[in-house]
Design a protein around this motif. Structure first.
Motif, PDB file in Angstrom:
ATOM      1  N   VAL A   1       0.856  -1.192   0.000  1.00 50.26           N
ATOM      2  CA  VAL A   1       0.000   0.000   0.000  1.00 50.26           C
ATOM      3  C   VAL A   1       0.892   1.242   0.000  1.00 50.26           C
ATOM      4  CG1 VAL A   1      -1.785   1.259   1.275  1.00 50.26           C
ATOM      5  CG2 VAL A   1      -1.844  -1.246   1.198  1.00 50.26           C
ATOM      6  N   ILE A   2       0.588   2.174  -0.912  1.00 51.66           N
ATOM      7  CA  ILE A   2       1.393   3.397  -1.013  1.00 51.66           C
ATOM      8  C   ILE A   2       0.493   4.630  -1.006  1.00 51.66           C
ATOM      9  CG2 ILE A   2       3.308   2.357  -2.302  1.00 51.66           C
ATOM     10  CD1 ILE A   2       2.023   3.729  -4.845  1.00 51.66           C
ATOM     11  N   ALA A   3       1.114   5.782  -0.799  1.00 53.32           N
ATOM     12  CA  ALA A   3       0.421   7.061  -0.935  1.00 53.32           C
ATOM     13  C   ALA A   3       0.499   7.474  -2.407  1.00 53.32           C
ATOM     14  CB  ALA A   3       1.098   8.116  -0.067  1.00 53.32           C
ATOM     15  N   ILE A   4      -0.459   8.249  -2.863  1.00 53.50           N
ATOM     16  CA  ILE A   4      -0.486   8.669  -4.267  1.00 53.50           C
ATOM     17  C   ILE A   4       0.793   9.448  -4.622  1.00 53.50           C
ATOM     18  CG2 ILE A   4      -1.806  10.795  -3.796  1.00 53.50           C
ATOM     19  CD1 ILE A   4      -2.342   8.665  -6.916  1.00 53.50           C
ATOM     20  N   GLN A   5       1.373  10.120  -3.633  1.00 51.84           N
ATOM     21  CA  GLN A   5       2.590  10.898  -3.888  1.00 51.84           C
ATOM     22  C   GLN A   5       3.766   9.999  -4.290  1.00 51.84           C
ATOM     23  OE1 GLN A   5       0.557  11.231  -1.254  1.00 51.84           O
ATOM     24  NE2 GLN A   5      -0.235  13.299  -1.428  1.00 51.84           N
ATOM     25  N   GLN A   6       3.655   8.679  -4.061  1.00 53.45           N
ATOM     26  CA  GLN A   6       4.738   7.746  -4.432  1.00 53.45           C
ATOM     27  C   GLN A   6       4.521   7.130  -5.812  1.00 53.45           C
ATOM     28  OE1 GLN A   6       3.897   5.817  -0.458  1.00 53.45           O
ATOM     29  NE2 GLN A   6       5.999   5.154  -0.736  1.00 53.45           N
ATOM     30  N   ILE A   7       3.552   7.648  -6.560  1.00 52.71           N
ATOM     31  CA  ILE A   7       3.132   6.974  -7.792  1.00 52.71           C
ATOM     32  C   ILE A   7       4.259   6.851  -8.827  1.00 52.71           C
ATOM     33  CG2 ILE A   7       2.170   9.104  -8.842  1.00 52.71           C
ATOM     34  CD1 ILE A   7       0.418   5.854  -9.252  1.00 52.71           C
ATOM     35  N   ASN A   8       5.061   7.914  -8.993  1.00 53.70           N
ATOM     36  CA  ASN A   8       6.085   7.853 -10.055  1.00 53.70           C
ATOM     37  C   ASN A   8       7.177   6.840  -9.723  1.00 53.70           C
ATOM     38  OD1 ASN A   8       5.059   9.888 -11.978  1.00 53.70           O
ATOM     39  ND2 ASN A   8       5.228  11.223 -10.179  1.00 53.70           N
ATOM     40  N   GLU A   9       7.532   6.804  -8.439  1.00 51.31           N
ATOM     41  CA  GLU A   9       8.511   5.819  -7.970  1.00 51.31           C
ATOM     42  C   GLU A   9       7.919   4.403  -8.140  1.00 51.31           C
ATOM     43  OE1 GLU A   9       9.823   4.486  -3.576  1.00 51.31           O
ATOM     44  OE2 GLU A   9       9.329   6.610  -3.812  1.00 51.31           O
ATOM     45  N   ALA A  10       6.635   4.269  -7.848  1.00 51.59           N
ATOM     46  CA  ALA A  10       5.974   2.959  -7.971  1.00 51.59           C
ATOM     47  C   ALA A  10       5.996   2.492  -9.427  1.00 51.59           C
ATOM     48  CB  ALA A  10       4.541   3.039  -7.454  1.00 51.59           C
ATOM     49  N   TYR A  11       5.755   3.401 -10.373  1.00 49.01           N
ATOM     50  CA  TYR A  11       5.805   3.013 -11.797  1.00 49.01           C
ATOM     51  C   TYR A  11       7.184   2.437 -12.138  1.00 49.01           C
ATOM     52  CZ  TYR A  11       1.350   4.947 -13.582  1.00 49.01           C
ATOM     53  OH  TYR A  11       0.026   5.167 -13.873  1.00 49.01           O
ATOM     54  N   GLU A  12       8.239   3.112 -11.687  1.00 51.11           N
ATOM     55  CA  GLU A  12       9.601   2.634 -11.984  1.00 51.11           C
ATOM     56  C   GLU A  12       9.820   1.257 -11.377  1.00 51.11           C
ATOM     57  OE1 GLU A  12      11.456   3.979 -14.203  1.00 51.11           O
ATOM     58  OE2 GLU A  12       9.974   5.588 -14.399  1.00 51.11           O
ATOM     59  N   ARG A  13       9.291   1.062 -10.176  1.00 50.52           N
ATOM     60  CA  ARG A  13       9.477  -0.246  -9.520  1.00 50.52           C
ATOM     61  C   ARG A  13       8.690  -1.344 -10.234  1.00 50.52           C
ATOM     62  NH1 ARG A  13       8.519   0.058  -3.351  1.00 50.52           N
ATOM     63  NH2 ARG A  13       8.698  -2.184  -3.712  1.00 50.52           N
ATOM     64  N   VAL A  14       7.499  -1.040 -10.758  1.00 49.21           N
ATOM     65  CA  VAL A  14       6.750  -2.056 -11.528  1.00 49.21           C
ATOM     66  C   VAL A  14       7.591  -2.466 -12.731  1.00 49.21           C
ATOM     67  CG1 VAL A  14       4.720  -2.504 -12.964  1.00 49.21           C
ATOM     68  CG2 VAL A  14       4.450  -1.259 -10.794  1.00 49.21           C
ATOM     69  N   LEU A  15       8.201  -1.478 -13.395  1.00 41.45           N
ATOM     70  CA  LEU A  15       8.996  -1.784 -14.590  1.00 41.45           C
ATOM     71  C   LEU A  15      10.191  -2.671 -14.264  1.00 41.45           C
ATOM     72  CD1 LEU A  15       8.841   1.682 -16.372  1.00 41.45           C
ATOM     73  CD2 LEU A  15       7.592  -0.390 -16.961  1.00 41.45           C
ATOM     74  N   LYS A  16      10.665  -2.589 -13.019  1.00 41.57           N
ATOM     75  CA  LYS A  16      11.801  -3.441 -12.609  1.00 41.57           C
ATOM     76  C   LYS A  16      11.318  -4.732 -11.945  1.00 41.57           C
ATOM     77  CE  LYS A  16      13.962   0.217 -10.660  1.00 41.57           C
ATOM     78  NZ  LYS A  16      14.739   0.869  -9.650  1.00 41.57           N
ATOM     79  N   SER A  17      10.024  -5.013 -12.002  1.00 47.70           N
ATOM     80  CA  SER A  17       9.416  -6.179 -11.320  1.00 47.70           C
ATOM     81  C   SER A  17       9.756  -6.154  -9.830  1.00 47.70           C
ATOM     82  CB  SER A  17       9.887  -7.502 -11.923  1.00 47.70           C
ATOM     83  OG  SER A  17       9.439  -7.614 -13.244  1.00 47.70           O
ATOM     84  N   ASP A  18       9.804  -4.968  -9.255  1.00 45.90           N
ATOM     85  CA  ASP A  18      10.186  -4.822  -7.852  1.00 45.90           C
ATOM     86  C   ASP A  18       8.948  -4.470  -7.014  1.00 45.90           C
ATOM     87  OD1 ASP A  18      11.485  -4.292  -5.460  1.00 45.90           O
ATOM     88  OD2 ASP A  18      12.062  -2.253  -6.062  1.00 45.90           O
ATOM     89  N   VAL A  19       7.951  -5.323  -7.072  1.00 49.93           N
ATOM     90  CA  VAL A  19       6.773  -5.129  -6.211  1.00 49.93           C
ATOM     91  C   VAL A  19       6.186  -6.494  -5.911  1.00 49.93           C
ATOM     92  CG1 VAL A  19       5.374  -4.597  -8.269  1.00 49.93           C
ATOM     93  CG2 VAL A  19       4.443  -4.130  -6.007  1.00 49.93           C
ATOM     94  N   LYS A  20       5.791  -6.666  -4.651  1.00 52.09           N
ATOM     95  CA  LYS A  20       5.191  -7.938  -4.244  1.00 52.09           C
ATOM     96  C   LYS A  20       3.745  -7.705  -3.858  1.00 52.09           C
ATOM     97  CE  LYS A  20       9.378 -10.217  -2.946  1.00 52.09           C
ATOM     98  NZ  LYS A  20      10.064 -11.008  -1.964  1.00 52.09           N
ATOM     99  N   TYR A  21       2.778  -7.986  -4.752  1.00 49.58           N
ATOM    100  CA  TYR A  21       2.948  -8.168  -6.178  1.00 49.58           C
ATOM    101  C   TYR A  21       2.115  -7.142  -6.937  1.00 49.58           C
ATOM    102  CZ  TYR A  21       6.120 -11.991  -5.771  1.00 49.58           C
ATOM    103  OH  TYR A  21       7.270 -12.716  -5.514  1.00 49.58           O
ATOM    104  N   ARG A  22       1.466  -6.247  -6.166  1.00 52.18           N
ATOM    105  CA  ARG A  22       0.692  -5.164  -6.761  1.00 52.18           C
ATOM    106  C   ARG A  22       0.774  -3.964  -5.833  1.00 52.18           C
ATOM    107  NH1 ARG A  22      -0.674  -5.250 -11.931  1.00 52.18           N
ATOM    108  NH2 ARG A  22      -2.880  -5.183 -12.423  1.00 52.18           N
ATOM    109  N   PHE A  23       0.907  -2.777  -6.402  1.00 50.40           N
ATOM    110  CA  PHE A  23       0.752  -1.572  -5.586  1.00 50.40           C
ATOM    111  C   PHE A  23      -0.726  -1.258  -5.482  1.00 50.40           C
ATOM    112  CE2 PHE A  23       5.151  -0.651  -7.101  1.00 50.40           C
ATOM    113  CZ  PHE A  23       5.751  -0.503  -5.867  1.00 50.40           C
ATOM    114  N   SER A  24      -1.138  -0.870  -4.270  1.00 49.81           N
ATOM    115  CA  SER A  24      -2.518  -0.420  -4.073  1.00 49.81           C
ATOM    116  C   SER A  24      -2.419   0.960  -3.431  1.00 49.81           C
ATOM    117  CB  SER A  24      -3.260  -1.404  -3.161  1.00 49.81           C
ATOM    118  OG  SER A  24      -4.622  -1.062  -3.058  1.00 49.81           O
ATOM    119  N   ILE A  25      -2.993   1.957  -4.100  1.00 47.77           N
ATOM    120  CA  ILE A  25      -2.860   3.332  -3.610  1.00 47.77           C
ATOM    121  C   ILE A  25      -3.950   3.611  -2.581  1.00 47.77           C
ATOM    122  CG2 ILE A  25      -2.729   5.766  -4.273  1.00 47.77           C
ATOM    123  CD1 ILE A  25      -2.447   4.727  -7.230  1.00 47.77           C
TER     124      ILE A  25
END
Ligand code: NAP
Ligand code: ZN
Length: 353
Positions: free
Chosen positions: A321-345
């Motif tokens: 779970v992230i804050a909306i302010q982390q969205i751009n960083e979250a996009y970069e992490r999705v591209l690197k497959s660095d999320v377990k396993y979905r971001f939920s804002i």
């Protein structure tokens, strides 16, 4: 019309930033929803960055988000299925004509009368295109609103609205269940839902991943085995052994390596949408009368069926779970497959903007 806070991309290479967008005043048939959580689907990134330009050019500003869970805040006078305070879900579609033969068969996602949740012509003309769930609230036709089972964690339930239905539908169509050997390619947002759902359906589940460090997680999620897709010897052990393979990969990759593993009469279904066409070897297909299919989300009734299935089996997405302010960083992490396993804002974070 009223205005609501949102995060939008202003162009293909712009970072998402805070803005306000118009929403229509609910009509008699509409439900207004305060958004609580919105998942980040890889499609949000493809669309925000205009990676599907040739087939679905992005209209800016673009407000992505189609994995929405929220609380009903207003209903139109004709609404019968929902009341203020209900916890509901909205997926990839916000309106349909419900009258054409395609809708009658439950395939609203293929009807020309359907409006998708973002970057789709807005038939109510509130804005040039629809704006998605990275926002404070949304107004949706009643028929596009779904019931979220009360036992599910809401942050984890949001991704069911796209990742859940996109994997449930082809697994169901291919009669996945006991005695079937199913492969899931790519352990990302869609892939990890595919593993959970195929396991709950009773199948033998194999995960194909490039990433050895995901092995333990895959087993915990319900996989019976993990095959490291970059290991040719490992891959060779499974030639011709699968009843079905579900490919969720978002980037260019060799589909034939997996087609070779499908057994006689078996099926491989693509749900990932790489921006470039994939090369298919006819031999991998014809040797064994195999079929290669695509699958796109699911209709409203099937999406409700999937939510009910998840309620019954207590299945949600594994989320960070992230804050909306982390969205751009979250996009970069999705591209690197660095999320377990979905971001939920957590959309409460938008209130401070
Ligand atoms: P995701 O979370 O980024 O997962 C994609 C997975 O694919 C990654 O975790 C990775 O798994 C694997 N992968 C990524 N790059 C790869 C590469 N270069 N070669 C091989 N494997 C690679 O994305 P998602 O949200 O699940 O979405 C997946 C795709 O489905 C996207 O293209 C999205 O647009 C599409 N989609 C389609 C529908 C539909 O209706 N058909 C609906 C939603 C999304 P490993 O690290 O395990 O290898
Ligand atoms: Zn999606």
């Amino acid at each position: 019309m009223y205005s609501t806070k949102a995060y939008a991309a202003a162009s293909a290479d712009a970072k998402l930033a805070s803005t306000t967008i118009p929403r229509r005043t609910p009509t008699d048939q509409d439900v207004q929803i305060d958004i609580l959580f919105c998942g980040i689907c890889h499609s949000d990134i493809h669309q925000a960055r205009d990676e599907w330009h040739e087939s679905m050019p992005t209209v800016y500003p673009c407000v992505p988000g189609h994995e929405i869970v929220g609380r009903v805040s207003k209903i139109g006078s004709g609404v019968t299925k929902f009341a203020v305070g209900d916890i509901v879900g909205v997926g990839c579609m916000v309106a349909a004509d419900h009258a054409c033969p395609i809708c009658a068969e439950g395939f609203e996602q293929f009807s020309p009368g359907t409006s998708f949740t973002y970057n789709s012509p807005d038939k109510h003309e509130t804005a040039p295109v629809t704006y998605g769930g990275y926002s404070d609230s949304i107004v949706v036709e009643e028929q596009a609103v779904l019931k979220v089972p009360g036992n599910l964690d809401l942050a984890g339930a949001a991704p069911l609205l796209c990742a859940g239905i996109t994997t449930y539908s082809p697994l169901k169509r291919n009669n996945v269940g006991p005695g079937k050997k199913v492969g899931i390619v790519g352990l990302g947002g869609l892939g990890h839902m595919g593993v959970k759902l195929a396991h709950a359906m009773g199948a033998h589940v194999s995960v194909f991943s490039r990433t050895p460090s995901k092995q333990e997680d895959a087993t915990r999620l319900g996989a019976d085995e993990v095959i490291i897709s970059t290991d040719a010897n490992e891959m060779a052990k499974h030639v011709g052994s699968f009843d079905m393979i579900l490919d969720t990969v978002s980037a260019d990759h060799d589909v034939n390596a997996y087609l070779n593993l499908v057994g006689r009469g078996g099926n491989m279904t693509l749900v990932g949408v790489p921006s470039k066409p994939l090369a298919i070897s006819s031999l991998s297909l014809i040797f064994g009368n195999k079929s290669l299919s695509g699958s796109m989300i699911g209709g409203f009734a099937e999406t409700q069926e999937m939510l009910d299935f998840c309620g019954k089996h207590n299945i949600t997405s594994d989320v960070e779970v992230i804050a909306i302010q982390q969205i751009n960083e979250a996009y970069e992490r999705v591209l690197k497959s660095d999320v377990k396993y979905r971001f939920s804002i957590d959309m409460a974070s938008l209130k401070s903007e």
